[in-house]
Design a protein around this motif. Structure first.
Motif, PDB file in Angstrom:
ATOM      1  N   SER A   9       0.811  -1.213   0.000  1.00 48.09           N
ATOM      2  CA  SER A   9       0.000   0.000   0.000  1.00 48.09           C
ATOM      3  C   SER A   9       0.846   1.266   0.000  1.00 48.09           C
ATOM      4  O   SER A   9       0.320   2.364   0.132  1.00 48.09           O
ATOM      5  CB  SER A   9      -0.918   0.010   1.229  1.00 48.09           C
ATOM      6  OG  SER A   9      -0.147   0.100   2.411  1.00 48.09           O
ATOM      7  N   LEU A  10       2.175   1.137  -0.138  1.00 45.77           N
ATOM      8  CA  LEU A  10       3.066   2.275   0.031  1.00 45.77           C
ATOM      9  C   LEU A  10       3.444   2.962  -1.276  1.00 45.77           C
ATOM     10  O   LEU A  10       4.278   3.857  -1.278  1.00 45.77           O
ATOM     11  CB  LEU A  10       4.343   1.819   0.759  1.00 45.77           C
ATOM     12  CG  LEU A  10       4.131   1.299   2.178  1.00 45.77           C
ATOM     13  CD1 LEU A  10       5.440   0.811   2.754  1.00 45.77           C
ATOM     14  CD2 LEU A  10       3.534   2.373   3.059  1.00 45.77           C
ATOM     15  N   GLY A  11       2.860   2.545  -2.379  1.00 43.14           N
ATOM     16  CA  GLY A  11       3.200   3.192  -3.645  1.00 43.14           C
ATOM     17  C   GLY A  11       4.504   2.668  -4.202  1.00 43.14           C
ATOM     18  O   GLY A  11       5.099   1.726  -3.709  1.00 43.14           O
ATOM     19  N   SER A  12       4.989   3.323  -5.261  1.00 43.55           N
ATOM     20  CA  SER A  12       6.213   2.880  -5.912  1.00 43.55           C
ATOM     21  C   SER A  12       7.423   3.138  -5.032  1.00 43.55           C
ATOM     22  O   SER A  12       7.525   4.152  -4.355  1.00 43.55           O
ATOM     23  CB  SER A  12       6.390   3.603  -7.252  1.00 43.55           C
ATOM     24  OG  SER A  12       7.607   3.205  -7.863  1.00 43.55           O
ATOM     25  N   LEU A  13       8.359   2.201  -5.078  1.00 42.50           N
ATOM     26  CA  LEU A  13       9.596   2.335  -4.321  1.00 42.50           C
ATOM     27  C   LEU A  13      10.767   2.731  -5.200  1.00 42.50           C
ATOM     28  O   LEU A  13      11.781   3.216  -4.704  1.00 42.50           O
ATOM     29  CB  LEU A  13       9.921   1.016  -3.607  1.00 42.50           C
ATOM     30  CG  LEU A  13       8.879   0.540  -2.592  1.00 42.50           C
ATOM     31  CD1 LEU A  13       9.108  -0.925  -2.254  1.00 42.50           C
ATOM     32  CD2 LEU A  13       8.928   1.388  -1.347  1.00 42.50           C
ATOM     33  N   SER A  14      10.645   2.498  -6.510  1.00 37.82           N
ATOM     34  CA  SER A  14      11.763   2.775  -7.411  1.00 37.82           C
ATOM     35  C   SER A  14      11.348   3.363  -8.747  1.00 37.82           C
ATOM     36  O   SER A  14      12.184   3.886  -9.474  1.00 37.82           O
ATOM     37  CB  SER A  14      12.547   1.481  -7.675  1.00 37.82           C
ATOM     38  OG  SER A  14      11.769   0.593  -8.486  1.00 37.82           O
ATOM     39  N   GLY A  15      10.067   3.261  -9.089  1.00 33.16           N
ATOM     40  CA  GLY A  15       9.626   3.706 -10.408  1.00 33.16           C
ATOM     41  C   GLY A  15       9.714   2.621 -11.466  1.00 33.16           C
ATOM     42  O   GLY A  15       9.272   2.812 -12.593  1.00 33.16           O
ATOM     43  N   ASP A  16      10.272   1.464 -11.123  1.00 35.02           N
ATOM     44  CA  ASP A  16      10.405   0.332 -12.045  1.00 35.02           C
ATOM     45  C   ASP A  16       9.596  -0.833 -11.472  1.00 35.02           C
ATOM     46  O   ASP A  16       9.915  -1.332 -10.391  1.00 35.02           O
ATOM     47  CB  ASP A  16      11.880  -0.050 -12.190  1.00 35.02           C
ATOM     48  CG  ASP A  16      12.100  -1.192 -13.175  1.00 35.02           C
ATOM     49  OD1 ASP A  16      11.299  -2.141 -13.188  1.00 35.02           O
ATOM     50  OD2 ASP A  16      13.102  -1.141 -13.920  1.00 35.02           O
ATOM     51  N   PRO A  17       8.557  -1.293 -12.150  1.00 35.47           N
ATOM     52  CA  PRO A  17       7.703  -2.349 -11.592  1.00 35.47           C
ATOM     53  C   PRO A  17       8.458  -3.617 -11.213  1.00 35.47           C
ATOM     54  O   PRO A  17       8.165  -4.234 -10.184  1.00 35.47           O
ATOM     55  CB  PRO A  17       6.692  -2.615 -12.718  1.00 35.47           C
ATOM     56  CG  PRO A  17       6.640  -1.324 -13.481  1.00 35.47           C
ATOM     57  CD  PRO A  17       8.027  -0.775 -13.434  1.00 35.47           C
ATOM     58  N   ALA A  50      12.077   5.090   0.785  1.00 31.84           N
ATOM     59  CA  ALA A  50      10.930   5.819   1.319  1.00 31.84           C
ATOM     60  C   ALA A  50      10.544   6.983   0.418  1.00 31.84           C
ATOM     61  O   ALA A  50       9.369   7.352   0.328  1.00 31.84           O
ATOM     62  CB  ALA A  50      11.244   6.330   2.727  1.00 31.84           C
ATOM     63  N   ARG A  51      11.517   7.556  -0.270  1.00 34.60           N
ATOM     64  CA  ARG A  51      11.245   8.667  -1.189  1.00 34.60           C
ATOM     65  C   ARG A  51      10.798   8.187  -2.560  1.00 34.60           C
ATOM     66  O   ARG A  51      10.533   9.009  -3.457  1.00 34.60           O
ATOM     67  CB  ARG A  51      12.492   9.533  -1.349  1.00 34.60           C
ATOM     68  CG  ARG A  51      12.979  10.199  -0.077  1.00 34.60           C
ATOM     69  CD  ARG A  51      14.024  11.248  -0.380  1.00 34.60           C
ATOM     70  NE  ARG A  51      15.196  10.702  -1.044  1.00 34.60           N
ATOM     71  CZ  ARG A  51      16.297  10.268  -0.415  1.00 34.60           C
ATOM     72  NH1 ARG A  51      16.341  10.302   0.911  1.00 34.60           N
ATOM     73  NH2 ARG A  51      17.319   9.797  -1.088  1.00 34.60           N
ATOM     74  N   GLY A  52      10.740   6.869  -2.772  1.00 34.53           N
ATOM     75  CA  GLY A  52      10.398   6.344  -4.093  1.00 34.53           C
ATOM     76  C   GLY A  52      11.536   6.467  -5.077  1.00 34.53           C
ATOM     77  O   GLY A  52      11.317   6.466  -6.300  1.00 34.53           O
ATOM     78  N   GLU A  53      12.778   6.557  -4.564  1.00 33.71           N
ATOM     79  CA  GLU A  53      13.948   6.738  -5.426  1.00 33.71           C
ATOM     80  C   GLU A  53      14.894   5.546  -5.365  1.00 33.71           C
ATOM     81  O   GLU A  53      16.098   5.674  -5.570  1.00 33.71           O
ATOM     82  CB  GLU A  53      14.702   8.010  -5.017  1.00 33.71           C
ATOM     83  CG  GLU A  53      13.906   9.285  -5.251  1.00 33.71           C
ATOM     84  CD  GLU A  53      14.684  10.531  -4.879  1.00 33.71           C
ATOM     85  OE1 GLU A  53      14.382  11.595  -5.448  1.00 33.71           O
ATOM     86  OE2 GLU A  53      15.592  10.462  -4.024  1.00 33.71           O
ATOM     87  N   GLY A  54      14.331   4.371  -5.098  1.00 36.02           N
ATOM     88  CA  GLY A  54      15.155   3.176  -5.112  1.00 36.02           C
ATOM     89  C   GLY A  54      15.719   2.925  -6.492  1.00 36.02           C
ATOM     90  O   GLY A  54      15.139   3.331  -7.506  1.00 36.02           O
ATOM     91  N   ALA A  55      16.868   2.252  -6.548  1.00 34.14           N
ATOM     92  CA  ALA A  55      17.539   2.022  -7.835  1.00 34.14           C
ATOM     93  C   ALA A  55      17.839   0.545  -8.017  1.00 34.14           C
ATOM     94  O   ALA A  55      18.011  -0.202  -7.053  1.00 34.14           O
ATOM     95  CB  ALA A  55      18.823   2.842  -7.916  1.00 34.14           C
ATOM     96  N   GLY A  56      17.905   0.145  -9.261  1.00 36.75           N
ATOM     97  CA  GLY A  56      18.252  -1.221  -9.603  1.00 36.75           C
ATOM     98  C   GLY A  56      18.594  -1.320 -11.072  1.00 36.75           C
ATOM     99  O   GLY A  56      18.567  -0.327 -11.798  1.00 36.75           O
ATOM    100  N   HIS A  57      18.932  -2.516 -11.508  1.00 31.74           N
ATOM    101  CA  HIS A  57      19.253  -2.712 -12.918  1.00 31.74           C
ATOM    102  C   HIS A  57      18.921  -4.153 -13.294  1.00 31.74           C
ATOM    103  O   HIS A  57      18.594  -4.977 -12.425  1.00 31.74           O
ATOM    104  CB  HIS A  57      20.724  -2.402 -13.200  1.00 31.74           C
ATOM    105  CG  HIS A  57      21.683  -3.372 -12.571  1.00 31.74           C
ATOM    106  ND1 HIS A  57      21.994  -3.332 -11.223  1.00 31.74           N
ATOM    107  CD2 HIS A  57      22.391  -4.406 -13.089  1.00 31.74           C
ATOM    108  CE1 HIS A  57      22.859  -4.292 -10.945  1.00 31.74           C
ATOM    109  NE2 HIS A  57      23.108  -4.966 -12.055  1.00 31.74           N
ATOM    110  N   ARG A  58      19.017  -4.446 -14.560  1.00 29.96           N
ATOM    111  CA  ARG A  58      18.795  -5.812 -15.033  1.00 29.96           C
ATOM    112  C   ARG A  58      20.144  -6.510 -15.162  1.00 29.96           C
ATOM    113  O   ARG A  58      21.079  -5.973 -15.749  1.00 29.96           O
ATOM    114  CB  ARG A  58      18.070  -5.804 -16.380  1.00 29.96           C
ATOM    115  CG  ARG A  58      16.690  -5.167 -16.348  1.00 29.96           C
ATOM    116  CD  ARG A  58      15.780  -5.840 -15.322  1.00 29.96           C
ATOM    117  NE  ARG A  58      14.499  -5.182 -15.225  1.00 29.96           N
ATOM    118  CZ  ARG A  58      13.405  -5.585 -15.884  1.00 29.96           C
ATOM    119  NH1 ARG A  58      13.475  -6.647 -16.668  1.00 29.96           N
ATOM    120  NH2 ARG A  58      12.275  -4.929 -15.741  1.00 29.96           N
TER     121      ARG A  58
END
Length: 401
Positions: A9-17, A50-58
């Motif tokens: 319920s917290l919304g997006s964490l990174s912007g990438d599903p 928490a800011r929705g700015e999590g990062a990751g890659h493939r």
């Protein structure tokens, strides 16, 4: 304990599903591990997630890989939560496959805006601002958090942040995680400059934009070297995963020449001291010269956690709150940590610079010798090898912070 507030319920964490799905699974596991802890009022999520700015890659196989750490906090009045946070950090990292960092926060610290647990004095910290602006509750009832105006965060916080990063990053120089630590050092330098200008903002995107606007003026005024043009703003972008050509934070796109990084960190750290104290402090003298300046400042003292034997400090605070009187023999042990933690932090800069090959004004051997002399004043014996000294210093920092 209230029913868990699940991260779905917290919304997006990174912007990438795909990255979000991986993070949600990790957070669900963290909530499961934290729920049985006695004395826990709430579990808070902080930092970039928490800011929705999590990062990751493939990865090479196309699967999502999380690059952001999970920064979370156990909120409650029971002091045993400090140890529980340490234990849970290790077990949650192992269980989730994502780096998890947990700390204990007393609810009065959040409600009254205090610098530390077991402290009565309010303080405007980066952590207090970030939690008030963006913390998300994963478990329990959301605690009351006193808001902080970011324009009022003192320079002491910026310097503490940068020196903290120096201590943490020095052991990683040349290793597989080094490009990621380069970006952490660059963004810490940018954060410290923005704090000094009263322009700090919560998100990487806002800070990147502010740094891009100010960089030309910072270079013109000598606050950062000309070679740093664009590097700090790009580091924020990589931590967001948005810089062109960077498939992940810490890829080769984020590699910065050692001499350039050393010049940036050294100029920002010494510039903060010059701005705050009006003293020109050479990097070779930083480890010995910075703590005496900071010890004379009430601002710095209140922003530092207890160090030295922390148990003595905690015991003293508990006794005072219970109405007991402290004998004169107990006060030195209770308060000695102030000097110890200042000294460990100050040694981080020269040791990092020594590992980076020194600066124009100081050779690696000179930097390491100065740090070793300064560390001995608080009983910390550092090896005469820069890499080993960095590891020893970082271990001491973890023990006392």
């Amino acid at each position: 304990m209230a029913a868990p507030v699940r991260n779905r319920s917290l919304g997006s964490l990174s912007g990438d599903p795909a990255i979000d799905q991986r993070l949600r699974a990790a957070l669900d596991r963290l909530v499961d591990l934290a729920a049985p802890i006695d004395g826990l009022d709430a579990l808070l999520l902080g930092g970039s997630l928490a800011r929705g700015e999590g990062a990751g890659h493939r990865g090479a196989d196309g699967e999502p890989v999380v690059d952001s750490d999970i920064e979370a906090y156990l909120v409650g009045r029971d002091r045993s939560l400090r140890r529980q946070a340490s234990l849970l950090s290790a077990s949650a990292t192992s269980a989730t496959g994502v780096e998890v960092s947990l700390a204990w926060l007393h609810p009065d610290r959040l409600r009254h805006g205090r610098a530390r647990n077991l402290s009565f004095r309010p303080a405007r910290t980066i952590l207090a601002y970030d939690l008030g602006a963006s913390a998300r509750t994963l478990l329990g009832a959301p605690p009351a958090i006193r808001p902080v105006d970011p324009a009022t965060i003192p320079i002491a916080e910026g310097l503490r942040l940068l020196l903290n990063r120096c201590v943490e990053a020095a052991p990683a120089v040349g290793g597989p995680a080094w490009p990621r630590w380069q970006d952490k050092l660059l963004t810490a330098a940018g954060d410290a400059l923005l704090i000094a200008d009263g322009a700090y903002a919560g998100g990487y995107a806002e800070r990147a934009a502010a740094v891009a606007r100010e960089s030309a003026d910072w270079i013109a005024s000598g606050r950062i070297p000309p070679a740093s043009d664009g590097l700090i703003a790009a580091a924020y972008g990589r931590r967001l995963g948005t810089t062109a050509g960077a498939t992940a934070p810490g890829t080769s796109a984020g590699t910065v020449p050692a001499a350039t990084l050393a010049a940036i960190v050294a100029s920002v750290a010494t510039g903060l001291v010059r701005t705050d104290f009006g003293v020109e402090l050479a990097v070779a003298d930083f480890a010995a010269g910075c703590p005496p300046l900071a010890r004379r400042s009430a601002t710095y003292a209140r922003y530092l956690p207890p160090a030295g034997p922390a148990r003595h400090y905690d015991a003293a605070v508990t006794a005072i709150r219970a109405g007991s009187r402290l004998g004169w023999r107990r006060w030195p042990a209770a308060l000695a940590g102030r000097s110890a933690i200042l000294q460990v932090l100050a040694c981080g800069l020269p040791i990092l610079l020594a590992r980076l090959g020194g600066t124009d004004g100081a050779a690696p051997t000179e930097l390491l010798a100065g740090a070793r002399r300064a560390a001995r004043t608080v009983g910390l014996d550092l090896p005469d090898d820069a890499a080993a000294a960095a590891t020893r210093l970082e271990s001491a920092w973890r023990r006392i912070s």
